[in-house]
Each structure stands twice: as C-alpha cells, then as structure tokens.
Motif scaffolding. Structure first.
Motif, PDB file in Angstrom:
ATOM      1  N   TYR A  36       0.831  -1.212   0.000  1.00  0.00           N
ATOM      2  CA  TYR A  36       0.000   0.000   0.000  1.00  0.00           C
ATOM      3  C   TYR A  36       0.864   1.259   0.000  1.00  0.00           C
ATOM      4  CZ  TYR A  36      -3.233   3.564   1.699  1.00  0.00           C
ATOM      5  OH  TYR A  36      -3.964   4.719   1.829  1.00  0.00           O
ATOM      6  N   VAL A  37       1.828   1.298   0.903  1.00  0.00           N
ATOM      7  CA  VAL A  37       2.692   2.482   1.009  1.00  0.00           C
ATOM      8  C   VAL A  37       3.499   2.674  -0.271  1.00  0.00           C
ATOM      9  CG1 VAL A  37       4.625   3.479   2.270  1.00  0.00           C
ATOM     10  CG2 VAL A  37       2.804   2.315   3.517  1.00  0.00           C
ATOM     11  N   THR A  38       4.048   1.583  -0.794  1.00  0.00           N
ATOM     12  CA  THR A  38       4.878   1.681  -1.997  1.00  0.00           C
ATOM     13  C   THR A  38       4.057   2.148  -3.198  1.00  0.00           C
ATOM     14  OG1 THR A  38       6.265  -0.121  -1.158  1.00  0.00           O
ATOM     15  CG2 THR A  38       6.456   0.408  -3.490  1.00  0.00           C
ATOM     16  N   ALA A  39       2.884   1.556  -3.382  1.00  0.00           N
ATOM     17  CA  ALA A  39       2.044   1.934  -4.524  1.00  0.00           C
ATOM     18  C   ALA A  39       1.561   3.369  -4.401  1.00  0.00           C
ATOM     19  CB  ALA A  39       0.859   0.975  -4.627  1.00  0.00           C
ATOM     20  N   ARG A  40       1.225   3.808  -3.215  1.00  0.00           N
ATOM     21  CA  ARG A  40       0.770   5.190  -3.035  1.00  0.00           C
ATOM     22  C   ARG A  40       1.896   6.179  -3.336  1.00  0.00           C
ATOM     23  NH1 ARG A  40      -1.089   7.110   2.834  1.00  0.00           N
ATOM     24  NH2 ARG A  40       1.168   6.853   3.102  1.00  0.00           N
ATOM     25  N   ARG A  79       4.438   5.655  -5.361  1.00  0.00           N
ATOM     26  CA  ARG A  79       4.686   5.661  -6.807  1.00  0.00           C
ATOM     27  C   ARG A  79       3.614   6.484  -7.529  1.00  0.00           C
ATOM     28  NH1 ARG A  79       7.072   3.406 -11.174  1.00  0.00           N
ATOM     29  NH2 ARG A  79       5.732   2.898 -12.963  1.00  0.00           N
ATOM     30  N   ALA A  80       2.341   6.334  -7.090  1.00  0.00           N
ATOM     31  CA  ALA A  80       1.273   7.107  -7.736  1.00  0.00           C
ATOM     32  C   ALA A  80       1.466   8.601  -7.505  1.00  0.00           C
ATOM     33  CB  ALA A  80      -0.080   6.647  -7.203  1.00  0.00           C
ATOM     34  N   THR A  81       1.889   8.987  -6.314  1.00  0.00           N
ATOM     35  CA  THR A  81       2.140  10.403  -6.025  1.00  0.00           C
ATOM     36  C   THR A  81       3.288  10.938  -6.866  1.00  0.00           C
ATOM     37  OG1 THR A  81       1.350  10.074  -3.750  1.00  0.00           O
ATOM     38  CG2 THR A  81       2.653  12.046  -4.192  1.00  0.00           C
ATOM     39  N   ALA A  82       4.360  10.164  -6.942  1.00  0.00           N
ATOM     40  CA  ALA A  82       5.505  10.591  -7.747  1.00  0.00           C
ATOM     41  C   ALA A  82       5.151  10.686  -9.227  1.00  0.00           C
ATOM     42  CB  ALA A  82       6.666   9.621  -7.535  1.00  0.00           C
ATOM     43  N   LEU A  83       4.341   9.748  -9.714  1.00  0.00           N
ATOM     44  CA  LEU A  83       3.932   9.768 -11.111  1.00  0.00           C
ATOM     45  C   LEU A  83       3.082  10.994 -11.416  1.00  0.00           C
ATOM     46  CD1 LEU A  83       3.853   8.287 -13.839  1.00  0.00           C
ATOM     47  CD2 LEU A  83       1.818   7.082 -13.028  1.00  0.00           C
ATOM     48  N   SER A  84       2.200  11.332 -10.502  1.00  0.00           N
ATOM     49  CA  SER A  84       1.361  12.513 -10.695  1.00  0.00           C
ATOM     50  C   SER A  84       2.202  13.783 -10.745  1.00  0.00           C
ATOM     51  CB  SER A  84       0.323  12.608  -9.577  1.00  0.00           C
ATOM     52  OG  SER A  84      -0.430  13.797  -9.692  1.00  0.00           O
ATOM     53  N   THR A  85       3.197  13.864  -9.886  1.00  0.00           N
ATOM     54  CA  THR A  85       4.065  15.039  -9.865  1.00  0.00           C
ATOM     55  C   THR A  85       4.916  15.121 -11.126  1.00  0.00           C
ATOM     56  OG1 THR A  85       4.156  14.918  -7.446  1.00  0.00           O
ATOM     57  CG2 THR A  85       5.844  16.239  -8.544  1.00  0.00           C
ATOM     58  N   ALA A  86       5.440  13.975 -11.567  1.00  0.00           N
ATOM     59  CA  ALA A  86       6.306  13.957 -12.747  1.00  0.00           C
ATOM     60  C   ALA A  86       5.520  14.244 -14.025  1.00  0.00           C
ATOM     61  CB  ALA A  86       7.020  12.606 -12.852  1.00  0.00           C
ATOM     62  N   ALA A  87       4.308  13.704 -14.121  1.00  0.00           N
ATOM     63  CA  ALA A  87       3.513  13.882 -15.332  1.00  0.00           C
ATOM     64  C   ALA A  87       2.868  15.262 -15.397  1.00  0.00           C
ATOM     65  CB  ALA A  87       2.439  12.802 -15.424  1.00  0.00           C
ATOM     66  N   GLN A 144      -4.118   6.994  -2.793  1.00  0.00           N
ATOM     67  CA  GLN A 144      -4.556   5.992  -1.822  1.00  0.00           C
ATOM     68  C   GLN A 144      -5.373   4.887  -2.470  1.00  0.00           C
ATOM     69  OE1 GLN A 144      -5.092   9.285  -1.622  1.00  0.00           O
ATOM     70  NE2 GLN A 144      -7.161   9.784  -0.845  1.00  0.00           N
ATOM     71  N   HIS A 145      -6.048   5.192  -3.589  1.00  0.00           N
ATOM     72  CA  HIS A 145      -6.776   4.145  -4.289  1.00  0.00           C
ATOM     73  C   HIS A 145      -5.812   3.160  -4.939  1.00  0.00           C
ATOM     74  CE1 HIS A 145     -10.240   7.233  -4.617  1.00  0.00           C
ATOM     75  NE2 HIS A 145     -10.406   6.455  -3.558  1.00  0.00           N
ATOM     76  N   HIS A 146      -4.711   3.662  -5.478  1.00  0.00           N
ATOM     77  CA  HIS A 146      -3.685   2.772  -6.026  1.00  0.00           C
ATOM     78  C   HIS A 146      -3.067   1.910  -4.916  1.00  0.00           C
ATOM     79  CE1 HIS A 146      -3.524   4.303 -10.168  1.00  0.00           C
ATOM     80  NE2 HIS A 146      -3.788   5.503  -9.648  1.00  0.00           N
ATOM     81  N   ILE A 182       0.643   0.873 -12.319  1.00  0.00           N
ATOM     82  CA  ILE A 182       0.233   2.223 -11.927  1.00  0.00           C
ATOM     83  C   ILE A 182       0.551   3.189 -13.067  1.00  0.00           C
ATOM     84  CG2 ILE A 182       0.603   4.109 -10.296  1.00  0.00           C
ATOM     85  CD1 ILE A 182       1.298   2.042  -8.188  1.00  0.00           C
ATOM     86  N   THR A 183      -0.472   3.756 -13.652  1.00  0.00           N
ATOM     87  CA  THR A 183      -0.338   4.755 -14.716  1.00  0.00           C
ATOM     88  C   THR A 183      -1.316   5.884 -14.445  1.00  0.00           C
ATOM     89  OG1 THR A 183      -1.988   3.648 -16.114  1.00  0.00           O
ATOM     90  CG2 THR A 183       0.333   2.993 -16.400  1.00  0.00           C
ATOM     91  N   VAL A 184      -1.222   6.908 -15.279  1.00  0.00           N
ATOM     92  CA  VAL A 184      -2.126   8.047 -15.109  1.00  0.00           C
ATOM     93  C   VAL A 184      -3.565   7.641 -15.381  1.00  0.00           C
ATOM     94  CG1 VAL A 184      -2.708  10.344 -15.987  1.00  0.00           C
ATOM     95  CG2 VAL A 184      -0.312   9.693 -15.703  1.00  0.00           C
ATOM     96  N   GLU A 185      -3.760   6.756 -16.362  1.00  0.00           N
ATOM     97  CA  GLU A 185      -5.114   6.360 -16.741  1.00  0.00           C
ATOM     98  C   GLU A 185      -5.645   5.169 -15.943  1.00  0.00           C
ATOM     99  OE1 GLU A 185      -2.584   6.445 -18.850  1.00  0.00           O
ATOM    100  OE2 GLU A 185      -2.913   8.358 -19.898  1.00  0.00           O
ATOM    101  N   ALA A 186      -4.831   4.547 -15.104  1.00  0.00           N
ATOM    102  CA  ALA A 186      -5.258   3.337 -14.385  1.00  0.00           C
ATOM    103  C   ALA A 186      -6.459   3.642 -13.483  1.00  0.00           C
ATOM    104  CB  ALA A 186      -4.099   2.784 -13.558  1.00  0.00           C
TER     105      ALA A 186
END
Length: 458
Positions: free
Chosen positions: A17-21, A23-31, A40-42, A149-153
C-alpha cells in the motif's frame, strides 16, 4: 509457522500500500497532470491483491495439502492392513501423526514408524511449499500492481469491484452455510423417521423418551421416542425465565431511558450489561450451589417439597441471565423514539407515565418484541444452567418444583454419550430440527403481532 505466515501477509499488504501510493504520487508530480484515481486508491488496489494472492495461496495449499497427505497415508495403511477397517486405519494414522509431532502415541510398531516418517517428510515439504507459494504470490501481486500504476489506471473502480465481490462472496457463504445446516438437519431427521417407520404420532405425542434403548439390538423402539417430556420441560423453564426477565428488563429499560439522570444511567447501564459477559457455566454453578439449595431449604421450612434439581431454580437463574439482553435492546429502542412524540403528549396534558404507556411503548413495540423473542430464543437454547440446576431426566410433570430437562440438554447427552455418533445423530438432529421449526414459527408469530399492533408516526 502457518499462523505467523498468516499474519505476515497483512504486513506485506501494508508495505505494498505504502509503496504503490508513493509511486502514484511521484507519477502525478512527474507527469504534471491529475491521476484518474487518487494515490490511496492505487495503494488500496495493491494491498487488496497482495491479500488475495497471499491468503489464497496459504488457504488452498493448507487445505489441499492436508487432504492429499491424508489420502496418501490412508492408502498406504489400507494396503498394509487390508483386513482391517477404516476405524483401525484412522487409529494407526492418528498414532503415527502423534509420534511424528513429538507427542505420546497409544501404540507403536514398524508400520506406525514408517507412516510417521512419511508424514514428517510430506508435512515438512508442504510447509515449505506453502511458505514459498504464499510469499511468492504476495510478492508477484505487489510487483504486478506496482508496474500497473499509470495516469489512466482505474484503481478506484477496480478496488471497489474487488471489495464488492468480496462482500458478495461472504454473503453467499453465509447463505450456503445456513442452507447446509438446514439440509443436514432434514437429512438426519428423515433417516431417524425411517428407523421408526414414520410413526410421527409417537414422536410428537409420546410421553417416553429413551431413543437409544434398543439400538444395541439393531432397532429403535418407536414407543420410546416421545418428545412431550422434553418440550414440556423446555417450555416450563423458558416460561419461568421470561416471567423474570421480561418485567425486570423492560422496567429497567424504561427507568434508564426516561427517568434516570445521566449520572445514574452512566453507572447502572454498564453494570447491568456486565451480566451478559458472565459465562453460562458460572450461572449454572450459581444455580446449583446457591439457588437450588435455597429453594429446597425454604420449601422444607414451609412444608413444601422442592427437589434438589428443579425447573424453578434453572428458570430463575436463566431469567437473571437474560435480563441484560432484554434491558439493553429495549433501552436502545425506547431511547430512539423521537423526543417530539414525548413533548407533544406532555403538552396535551398527559402525565409522564401515560406518555410512556400510550405513546413511547407503542412506538417502540417492534424493537421490544424483537428483544423478547431474542430472550426466548436464548432461553430455549441454553444448556449449562439446565444441566447443572434442572437435571437430565425426561420427567413429564407440570410441577416446576420437580426436576425436568430440555431439548438442548438431550441433544448434548446423545452426542456426548457412549453410543456411536452415527447412531445418536438421528435422534439428536431430529430434536434440533424440531426446535428449529418451533423457533421459526415463534418468530413468524412475533412478526405478525408486531405488524398488527404497530404504531406508525410521520
């Protein structure tokens, strides 16, 4: 080891849970754009899959592995002892398992030693395979969801789907369990009635209960399967219990909800609810050691004979046990009646007692009836108090000062007696099915009464 592995899976799910969250936060910031689902859903999506994979592998390999080991070892034992039966084969396997696990077995010989060695090897292999499969499945699920984990997932939609299907599976299991219990009762009941040639009138209206008196001769005596003494005792003890529990519990609920101040309520309500946490065996001990001798001595003092084990003693103590159930549930229902109903009644000139009797209690009637029905069901199903205070003899009498027994006590006596479980299952399950039907009819009648006298308010 298996229990530690079971607890390790949620730890892995939390880490996923912590790792996926993250990664999703970092992906959102990078994209530089919003994700379809929140971080948190990821994390929840990853944690759910880790739980499913880890616990699924653990449960499947544990159940399947145990069944496979049992089957292989029983085949070896049956080949070595072809002249023996399943009972002896199971005894050999039980001794071998005890020896392999370091316990003392009843008997040891070369066959048991060989089976014990085979069990140790197979069980050890199963444990390591289970560990590898559980941890591997959890790790694979964590990696798969992490890479997905992607932007569209659509992690939120997928997580909600998993949770919804999990709840549906749990509800299905509950329903199927209930259906299985009912069908097992019906199957054993039919087999019991086949044994007595479907003489239902002797079962329903007979006054002698001794169903196992003729089983050693290979037959069951239909003249000794009458349930009237059992249900007479059950109804007698239940009636005494409810005569104690309903008035005390209901009046206590009315006092706590409408008359007691907050300080008294904060003390009295928890103290009363403590009674619900006392084990029934303690109530039974109290009935046998204190209440029954007190009733007997009091009866002797006024010239009335009271048996050492009596329905009155069991009913009184059972009523005390049921008081907190009726009181707590009734108090919650009465408290939930809108205050506006009370204020309207009082403003029209009604006294507080009249308001409670003519407004509050009719509005709370469905909940109160439910509480009483729950109390009756608990009284009917109680065993330990009756065993210790009322006796086990199927005595048909209308005198509550005599010893009596109940249906549940006889079910326990049949199953735990010296007779084989398969032989005693018929009468025991038939009693259980009869009790089930009686309780069902009682609940249906209670619902009809509630529907008839219910008061509806806008």
């Amino acid at each position: 080891m298996l229990f530690a592995l079971f607890l390790l899976v949620p730890v892995a799910a939390a880490a996923a849970y912590v790792t996926a969250r993250q990664r999703a936060t970092a992906l959102s910031t990078a994209a530089g754009q919003r994700l379809h689902s929140r971080p948190q859903h990821h994390g929840l999506h990853s944690a759910l899959w880790v739980l499913i994979a880890g616990w699924g592998a653990l449960i499947v390999l544990t159940v399947v592995g145990e069944a496979l080991i049992q089957r292989v070892l029983m085949a070896r034992i049956s080949d070595a002892l072809p002249d023996e039966g399943p009972l002896q084969w199971n005894l050999v396997l039980s001794d071998a398992r005890s020896f392999a696990q370091g316990a003392v077995s009843s008997e040891m010989d070369p066959l048991r030693e060989r089976i014990a060695g085979a069990f140790s090897w197979m069980n050890g292999t199963r444990l390591w395979l289970t560990v590898l499969a559980t941890l591997g499945g959890a790790a694979a699920a964590a990696w798969w969801t992490y890479k997905g984990i992607t932007v569209e997932a659509r992690a939120r939609v997928q997580s909600e789907t998993i949770i919804r299907r999990g709840l549906a599976v749990m509800a299905t299991v509950a329903v199927l369990t209930t259906i299985g219990i009912v069908f097992s009762l019906i199957f054993e009941t039919v087999r019991f009635f086949n044994a007595i040639d479907w003489q239902l009138h002797k079962f329903l209206f007979g006054t002698t209960w001794s169903p196992l008196s003729g089983v050693f001769e290979g037959e069951m005596d239909a003249d000794k399967v009458g349930i009237v003494p059992l249900f007479a005792g059950t109804l007698m003890i239940t009636l005494i219990a409810m005569l104690v529990a309903v008035p005390v519990g209901l009046f206590a609920a009315i006092y706590l909800s409408d008359f007691a101040n907050h300080r008294v309520r904060a003390v009295v309500k928890p103290v009363m609810e403590l009674l619900a946490g006392i084990p029934t065996v303690v109530y039974g001990f109290f009935a046998a050691i204190t209440v029954a001798p007190l009733l007997r001595d009091t009866g002797e003092a006024i010239g009335i004979r009271v048996a050492s084990e009596s329905a009155l003693a069991a009913g009184l103590v059972m009523g005390i046990m049921i008081i907190p159930f009726i009181s707590s549930l009734s108090d919650d229902v009465i408290t939930s009646v809108p205050q506006s109903l009370r204020d309207g009644s009082l403003s029209l000139g009604a006294t507080k007692a009249e308001t409670i009797r003519k407004v509050v209690l009719p509005a709370a009637l469905p909940g109160i009836v439910s509480a009483i029905v729950l109390g009756v069901s608990k009284a009917i199903g109680e065993t330990m108090i009756v065993v210790m205070a009322a006796g086990q003899g199927p005595n048909l009498t209308g005198n509550p000062l005599e010893a009596m027994t109940t249906v549940t006590v006889q079910i326990v006596a049949l199953i735990t007696g010296d007779t084989e479980a398969e032989t005693a299952a018929g009468p025991a399950f038939t009693l259980g099915f009869t009790l089930f039907v009686m309780t069902l009819l009682m609940n249906m009648l209670a619902q009809r009464l509630v529907a008839r006298f219910r008061e509806a308010y806008d």
